[in-house]
Motif scaffolding. Sequence first.
Motif, PDB file in Angstrom:
ATOM      1  N   ARG A 169      29.122  30.883  48.261  1.00 44.92           N
ATOM      2  CA  ARG A 169      28.846  32.236  47.786  1.00 44.92           C
ATOM      3  C   ARG A 169      30.079  32.807  47.095  1.00 44.92           C
ATOM      4  NH1 ARG A 169      31.713  35.450  51.136  1.00 44.92           N
ATOM      5  NH2 ARG A 169      32.035  34.721  53.269  1.00 44.92           N
ATOM      6  N   ALA A 170      29.899  33.998  46.512  1.00 42.36           N
ATOM      7  CA  ALA A 170      31.040  34.674  45.897  1.00 42.36           C
ATOM      8  C   ALA A 170      32.126  34.901  46.950  1.00 42.36           C
ATOM      9  CB  ALA A 170      30.599  36.004  45.295  1.00 42.36           C
ATOM     10  N   GLY A 171      33.332  34.523  46.628  1.00 36.91           N
ATOM     11  CA  GLY A 171      34.419  34.623  47.591  1.00 36.91           C
ATOM     12  C   GLY A 171      34.587  33.391  48.446  1.00 36.91           C
ATOM     13  N   GLY A 172      33.709  32.388  48.269  1.00 37.47           N
ATOM     14  CA  GLY A 172      33.816  31.165  49.038  1.00 37.47           C
ATOM     15  C   GLY A 172      34.674  30.134  48.334  1.00 37.47           C
ATOM     16  N   ILE A 173      34.595  28.886  48.817  1.00 36.52           N
ATOM     17  CA  ILE A 173      35.447  27.832  48.282  1.00 36.52           C
ATOM     18  C   ILE A 173      35.095  27.490  46.843  1.00 36.52           C
ATOM     19  CG2 ILE A 173      36.101  25.412  48.585  1.00 36.52           C
ATOM     20  CD1 ILE A 173      35.753  25.763  51.534  1.00 36.52           C
ATOM     21  N   ALA A 174      33.793  27.521  46.509  1.00 40.35           N
ATOM     22  CA  ALA A 174      33.367  27.099  45.180  1.00 40.35           C
ATOM     23  C   ALA A 174      33.992  27.932  44.068  1.00 40.35           C
ATOM     24  CB  ALA A 174      31.849  27.143  45.072  1.00 40.35           C
ATOM     25  N   GLN A 175      34.358  29.179  44.384  1.00 37.90           N
ATOM     26  CA  GLN A 175      34.927  30.049  43.361  1.00 37.90           C
ATOM     27  C   GLN A 175      36.365  30.440  43.703  1.00 37.90           C
ATOM     28  OE1 GLN A 175      32.391  33.267  42.043  1.00 37.90           O
ATOM     29  NE2 GLN A 175      30.563  32.194  42.734  1.00 37.90           N
ATOM     30  N   SER A 176      37.041  29.594  44.442  1.00 37.66           N
ATOM     31  CA  SER A 176      38.423  29.898  44.788  1.00 37.66           C
ATOM     32  C   SER A 176      39.369  28.976  44.018  1.00 37.66           C
ATOM     33  CB  SER A 176      38.630  29.730  46.305  1.00 37.66           C
ATOM     34  OG  SER A 176      38.481  28.379  46.677  1.00 37.66           O
ATOM     35  N   PHE A 177      40.643  29.094  44.276  1.00 34.71           N
ATOM     36  CA  PHE A 177      41.653  28.274  43.623  1.00 34.71           C
ATOM     37  C   PHE A 177      41.378  26.804  43.901  1.00 34.71           C
ATOM     38  CE2 PHE A 177      45.672  26.023  43.642  1.00 34.71           C
ATOM     39  CZ  PHE A 177      46.226  26.437  42.444  1.00 34.71           C
ATOM     40  N   PRO A 178      41.486  25.885  42.919  1.00 31.29           N
ATOM     41  CA  PRO A 178      42.056  26.113  41.586  1.00 31.29           C
ATOM     42  C   PRO A 178      41.029  26.392  40.487  1.00 31.29           C
ATOM     43  CG  PRO A 178      41.879  23.791  41.982  1.00 31.29           C
ATOM     44  CD  PRO A 178      41.350  24.454  43.221  1.00 31.29           C
ATOM     45  N   LYS A 179      39.726  26.421  40.817  1.00 29.18           N
ATOM     46  CA  LYS A 179      38.751  26.733  39.774  1.00 29.18           C
ATOM     47  C   LYS A 179      38.924  28.166  39.299  1.00 29.18           C
ATOM     48  CE  LYS A 179      36.515  22.955  39.019  1.00 29.18           C
ATOM     49  NZ  LYS A 179      36.549  22.301  37.704  1.00 29.18           N
ATOM     50  N   ILE A 180      39.107  29.082  40.214  1.00 23.62           N
ATOM     51  CA  ILE A 180      39.428  30.461  39.866  1.00 23.62           C
ATOM     52  C   ILE A 180      40.813  30.768  40.414  1.00 23.62           C
ATOM     53  CG2 ILE A 180      38.848  32.893  40.204  1.00 23.62           C
ATOM     54  CD1 ILE A 180      35.960  32.194  40.230  1.00 23.62           C
TER      55      ILE A 180
END
Length: 563
Positions: A169-180
């Motif tokens: 979800r938003a704020g989870g691993i999928a959208q965390s560093f280093p992708k974001i």
Amino acid sequence: NHYETQAGTFTFNGGATALNGGASPNIYNQFGQFLLGLPSARTAEGMTPLLNTKGAKSPDLPATVRSSSYGVYLRDQWQLNRKMTASVGLRWEYYPFPKRTDSGLQIFDFATNRMQLCGLPGANEQVCDIKVQADLFTPRLGLAYRPTESTVIRIGFSRNPQSSNDVTRAGGIAQSFPKIISLSETGPNTFSPVGTLTDGVPRVPQLDLTVGTVSLPPGTGVTTVIDEYNRGTLTSWNVTVQRLFPHSLSVQVGYVANRQKNMSQTQNLNYGQIGGGPLSQPFNQPGLANGLRTTSNMNVFRPLGRVDYDSLQLSATRRMINGFQFTSAYTLSKSTDWWAGNIAIPEYWDRNKAVQGGGTRVGNSRPHKVDLAAVYELPFGEGRKFLRDGGILGNIVGGWQLSTMFTAYSGAPFTVTASTVTLNAPGNPQLADQVKDTVEILGGVGPTTPYFDVTAFRPVPEARFGTGSFNSLRGPGVRNIDLIAMRTLAMSQTKTVQLRLEVYNLMNRPTFANPGDTNVSNLQLNPDGSVRNLNGFGVINSTQNVGREYSERYVRLGIRLGF
């Protein structure tokens, strides 16, 4: 497939223009600090890759994620005797750890302070073996007992795993560093700026992800798991008694409850100690492995969440008889969340326990809720009790049907906060000091009339948490009634015309939101303790969205042709 970043920000907390040891910074301190161009914090964000890159599988949407779930459900139902029916089921669920289209996700290695890129072809193909549960067996049980022909008792029970994929979800691993890549920088303490507006926001670096591991850029935080990802359990049960009374009136009384335990949620490990400022944050220390030093959140998924819900539910329904039917329901409930707040210091975790409705969880506790819907066919015209012989008056008032819907529920809870300057513990919120045992709800609306007694709270003058509690007050409740009048005319055996008059929010009652500013440090008092300037504190200045197209009254006319 996702691409989304936030614009860079500057924060002005007023500390740079406030007196150390004096009153808490107010809006004038904040504005003065802004005029000087001295932000107390600044952020920037970007994605990897930042722009279209040749050869990437999804160059325009780099944050790809794929998750799957499996489930098998077995159930049987049989009649034990003439009065008892049982339904028993067992479900098995399995949730593999999510991946990307061209790799796995990533985890942070706290031993080396480097991000490990999982399942990357040619590098780290064997790392990041995150363990997930394979024993998620969830039972279901339902019993129905009919002691008499007009009474039935029902019992239900189920235990389920947490089904949401928090890591994606938003704020989870999928959208965390280093992708974001999110950079956050703060000053050395609450009274010192981080730099100047001329310096701009931090520069977001572009990273080479093909090597399998990357270091965190200065000011970057992480969201990660460690070794395994476990799901919490949701246990639900209910007991209801339903009885049929004369005149087709059915009444049901039930106790409905659930327990959410060990729910997965993020825990910030990079919190500051009371009075310690940014220098007390454990990942903002010199000499850490790989040169790591940051004031941003270092979030780890942990099975910490817990919510208890109990409710008494009443309902009454009457089938259409003599042109009248209705259905109604009332719920009295209580919902307690062990993480209603988000104080991160473990020895103060007990302060987070409060009524559900805010903090790290979504949803609001509404202790009272009433719903009523009724349909009434006016007793005029052909086949009705009055004016059945027709005539001009009978043709005008006959055949009309009225419908009404009424709903009312308690207001949402909110927390009275205070400036975090004296607390000086990054990563933690601050509660206001409550100086009166009871807080009077005044019900005011507008900039000069507070919703509650604002003198019941004070800023915290020293390095400690305030004496207030999370979600201790409730905003305005909601009450609404709609009315619909319609009549269907038969033009022939196959053609009809329906006339409709719909009035929504019949009483034109506004649905006000909670106070927009609940930070008591913005309140200005006279030397005698009276209010000099609310400064927005405790003031309701907006309405809330109750899921309708419009909040104010509106009328709709309609003609419907049927053929």
